[in-house]
Design a protein around this motif. Structure first.
Motif, PDB file in Angstrom:
ATOM      1  N   ALA A 178      66.254  43.162  67.200  1.00 11.73           N
ATOM      2  CA  ALA A 178      65.729  44.175  68.119  1.00 11.73           C
ATOM      3  C   ALA A 178      64.323  44.604  67.736  1.00 11.73           C
ATOM      4  CB  ALA A 178      66.668  45.378  68.146  1.00 11.73           C
ATOM      5  N   ALA A 179      64.048  44.674  66.433  1.00  7.90           N
ATOM      6  CA  ALA A 179      62.753  45.172  65.981  1.00  7.90           C
ATOM      7  C   ALA A 179      61.657  44.117  66.050  1.00  7.90           C
ATOM      8  CB  ALA A 179      62.884  45.695  64.546  1.00  7.90           C
ATOM      9  N   PHE A 180      62.011  42.861  65.711  1.00  2.00           N
ATOM     10  CA  PHE A 180      60.976  41.832  65.565  1.00  2.00           C
ATOM     11  C   PHE A 180      61.214  40.582  66.420  1.00  2.00           C
ATOM     12  CE2 PHE A 180      61.179  44.092  61.456  1.00  2.00           C
ATOM     13  CZ  PHE A 180      59.893  44.624  61.443  1.00  2.00           C
ATOM     14  N   GLY A 181      62.349  40.530  67.128  1.00  2.00           N
ATOM     15  CA  GLY A 181      62.654  39.344  67.904  1.00  2.00           C
ATOM     16  C   GLY A 181      62.963  38.139  67.047  1.00  2.00           C
ATOM     17  N   LEU A 182      63.346  38.369  65.802  1.00  2.00           N
ATOM     18  CA  LEU A 182      63.571  37.290  64.841  1.00  2.00           C
ATOM     19  C   LEU A 182      65.062  37.018  64.685  1.00  2.00           C
ATOM     20  CD1 LEU A 182      62.433  35.398  62.597  1.00  2.00           C
ATOM     21  CD2 LEU A 182      62.696  37.331  61.013  1.00  2.00           C
ATOM     22  N   ASP A 183      65.458  35.760  64.828  1.00  2.00           N
ATOM     23  CA  ASP A 183      66.831  35.362  64.570  1.00  2.00           C
ATOM     24  C   ASP A 183      66.969  34.996  63.096  1.00  2.00           C
ATOM     25  OD1 ASP A 183      68.135  35.508  67.166  1.00  2.00           O
ATOM     26  OD2 ASP A 183      66.787  33.874  67.764  1.00  2.00           O
ATOM     27  N   ILE A 184      67.875  35.652  62.414  1.00  2.00           N
ATOM     28  CA  ILE A 184      68.048  35.429  60.987  1.00  2.00           C
ATOM     29  C   ILE A 184      69.503  35.699  60.628  1.00  2.00           C
ATOM     30  CG2 ILE A 184      67.457  37.810  60.325  1.00  2.00           C
ATOM     31  CD1 ILE A 184      65.961  36.618  57.894  1.00  2.00           C
TER      32      ILE A 184
END
Length: 525
Positions: A214-220
């Motif tokens: 939600a904050a960075f659009g990063l899938d991790i």
């Protein structure tokens, strides 16, 4: 009792207590427990049973739950997500908490507060002067809680976390990370004197992958974000890693065995059949005469401590300094040694932080500190500057000067500059011994000559020959015996190291008795 005979006294009420206890032991219910087991994890109560001596756990707040009544009839019942109590560990009393992830993700919120609230586990550990152990498997707050509360709230949790900060100044505190731990529990993990996580099932982060997305659009993944490869190697937030939950708990039990119940008591001595006068002949060759060759620091360390007594702390972080707990003639100590196999043994910001944590632990809990030094200095270079090596050095010097526990340094090799200065203390019970292999000064001769004699070297017909000539001249006066003649420095046979340190540690006990509870340290995680 015959069926037609009415129970006497308070029998029905006791039966109701037993029924409520049985319901509490069901935790989040069969379905949630099955999901928890499917993730390869034990439940909170299984962990408590594994960790504590058999039959010794006594629960605090044994009936705390969110309950709904229709008149006098109980119609809905949810146990709290945090199990608290006291127990014995190898015969010693401790206070222990276990997050129950099967109930509200292990959150302890929802059952706190209320007029007449009994004290919680942290305050009990503080008031009763008992070690405090966390078995963490919990998330922090959740937006789902807003709906149940009917509003949001101002973050103000320090009213109940403050006792846990105070605990760090008074009793041993350890944390085991046994699942995905987020929010406040993630901060509690390193809010301890020792921490361990389990490979594959443990992660810590302020917010998990959905929050990062939600904050960075990063899938991790959880493991990429906060697994052991991050926190025991890079961040240093967690000290040790274990292969299983059982191993993690055994590490905590072992760590605790070196420490007293509180800062006001002496650490326990264990009987040993390891002769204090034992000599290891190979120590004569432990330090190579060729300064370019490396050696095995752990082998040297293990050769002088009581056999099988070394317990390493944070082995994968700040690798240029090896730190841990050990025993000499049964007495527990903190011990550290430079490791030339990482950064040449130089102290970087990470190794310095690790060494300072050990100093604080020893000072707070009345353990002598043994330093085996081959210190080339603080790490130089751009990356070290980015880590703030000067501030790290300032903190290290300050920490050294604030300590009061008995301290013994054995100089095995190099002792250079301000980092070398951090293996010495000018006050309190301190002893320094050196091996014939030792050499010292403000900096290494080879590097120092190029700087101090630069003009002379550049002006010479053969600059390289002049540099080597100056180095040879200075090396000739670097014999440690020349220092001993002027300063009285004690230089010993390396094979006598164990006997000399055992003697120091035994003498330290009466000094420690006079210093109980008087540490000037404020222990900060």
């Amino acid at each position: 009792m015959p069926r037609d005979e009415e129970p006497k006294g308070w029998g029905p009420e006791v039966e109701a207590l037993d029924a409520r206890r049985a319901r509490m032991r069901q935790m989040g219910g069969e379905a949630n427990i099955a999901r928890h087991h499917a993730r390869g994890k034990l439940t909170a109560r299984e962990r408590l049973e594994m960790f504590a001596d058999p039959g010794s756990f006594r629960e605090i707040h044994p009936f705390s739950a969110d309950a709904v009544y229709d008149g006098e009839e109980l119609v809905e019942f949810t146990p709290k997500g945090l199990i608290e109590g006291s127990a014995k560990v190898r015969g010693r009393k401790v206070v222990v908490t276990a997050g129950d992830f099967t109930v509200k993700g292990g959150s302890g919120r929802g059952t706190r507060g209320g007029l007449g609230q009994e004290i919680g586990s942290a305050k009990k550990a503080l008031q009763w002067r008992l070690p405090y152990i966390r078995l963490l498997d919990a998330v922090g707050g959740s937006v789902r809680g807003f709906e149940a509360l009917g509003r949001t709230y101002l973050p103000d949790g320090n009213d109940y976390i403050a006792p846990e900060v105070e605990l760090l100044q008074e009793v041993p505190v350890a944390s085991a990370v046994l699942g995905s731990v987020a929010g406040l529990p993630a901060v509690q993990a390193p809010m301890s004197h020792f921490s361990v996580m389990v490979k594959g099932i443990s992660q810590i982060f302020p917010g998990g992958p959905p929050v990062v997305k939600a904050a960075f659009g990063l899938d991790i993944t959880k493991e990429e974000l906060g697994g052991d490869q991050i926190h025991t190697r890079v961040s240093g937030c967690i000290d040790n890693v274990a292969a299983t939950e059982a191993e993690a708990m055994e590490q905590i039990r072992t760590w605790l065995s070196y420490l007293p119940q509180s800062r006001d008591e002496m650490a326990p001595r264990l009987e040993t059949d390891d002769d204090p006068e034992r000599r290891e002949d190979w120590l004569l060759e432990a330090m190579p005469k060729d300064r370019r060759k490396v050696y095995d620091s752990r082998a040297i360390l293990k050769a002088i401590v009581d056999r099988e007594s070394f317990f390493e702390i944070a082995p994968l972080y700040g690798k240029s300094r090896i730190t841990g707990l050990a025993r000499f003639n049964g007495y527990p100590v903190g011990i550290m040694i430079n490791n030339p196999r990482a950064l040449g043994g130089a102290t970087d910001a990470h190794a310095g932080a690790k060494a300072m944590r050990l100093m604080q632990l020893c000072d707070l809990f009345n353990l002598p500190l043994i330093s085996l030094a081959d210190e080339p200095g603080f790490l130089v270079g751009l990356e070290s500057e980015k880590q703030g090596i000067e501030r790290a050095g300032a903190r290290m010097v300050s920490t050294v000067c604030l300590t009061t526990m008995p301290w013994c340094t054995v100089v095995m090799g190099r002792l250079y500059g301000v980092a070398g200065q951090c293996h010495h203390r000018a006050s309190g019970m301190f002893q320094r011994m050196a091996w014939p292999s030792a050499n010292w000064g403000s900096m290494h001769i080879a590097g120092g000559v190029s700087a101090a004699y630069r003009a002379e070297i550049e002006a010479a017909p053969d600059p390289e020959a002049r540099r080597l000539e100056i180095e040879a001249r200075l090396t000739a006066i670097a014999n440690p015996l020349r220092t001993a003649e002027a300063t009285g420095q004690d230089i010993i046979d390396p094979r006598d190291t164990r006997a000399r340190v055992c003697e120091f540690v035994e003498e330290a006990q009466r000094v420690l008795l006079r210093q109980l509870g008087r540490s000037r340290m404020a222990y900060l995680p």
